[in-house]
Write a protein that holds these residues in place. Structure first.
Motif: not given
Length: 137
Positions: A86-108
């Motif tokens: 799951y990626w979240v593109v933060d346009v205002e701060n020009r950065q991308i959060y990359v979440f990988q490997h789901p575990q319960a209700d979060n990402y490792e």
């Protein structure tokens, strides 16, 4: 901006994936509509239904006003559903959060990219340019 990103991803992934823009996906208790869903081909798999978590390689949100929601509650929903990446593109701060490997209700794994290239889990040989999401129109 989403349209440019979608075309870029389609050109990179070609027949490897079906890139959907702003269409619902089906989770166990909801049908969210991510900005971009990269799903298993072929496209006609989804003529009678939306993609399920096991059909999805990657979800991308490009929020204008919902950054905290996308990084909080929505991330938990996607992790709980087993969305692998799951990626979240933060346009205002020009950065991308990359979440990988789901575990319960979060990402490792959580990495923030401000430049360079991202190699999606499902396509390790494909390099997605971070700057492509911030191209000036």
């Amino acid at each position: 901006m989403t349209e440019t990103s979608v075309e870029y991803l389609r050109s990179l992934l070609k027949e490897l994936a079906y890139v959907r823009e702003a269409h619902p996906i089906t989770l166990s208790n909801s049908e969210p509509q991510p900005d971009i869903a990269i799903a298993r081909p072929p496209r006609n798999n989804y003529s009678q239904r939306h993609p399920y978590p096991e059909d999805i390689f990657l979800l991308i949100e490009i929020p204008n006003t919902t950054l905290s929601y996308d990084l909080g509650e929505k991330k938990q929903v996607y992790a709980k559903a087993g969305i692998l990446e799951y990626w979240v593109v933060d346009v205002e701060n020009r950065q991308i959060y990359v979440f990988q490997h789901p575990q319960a209700d979060n990402y490792e794994s959580e990495v923030i990219f401000r430049q360079g290239k991202i190699n999606p889990l499902a396509f390790p040989d494909i390099s997605v340019s971070v700057s492509s999401f911030f191209a000036e129109n």
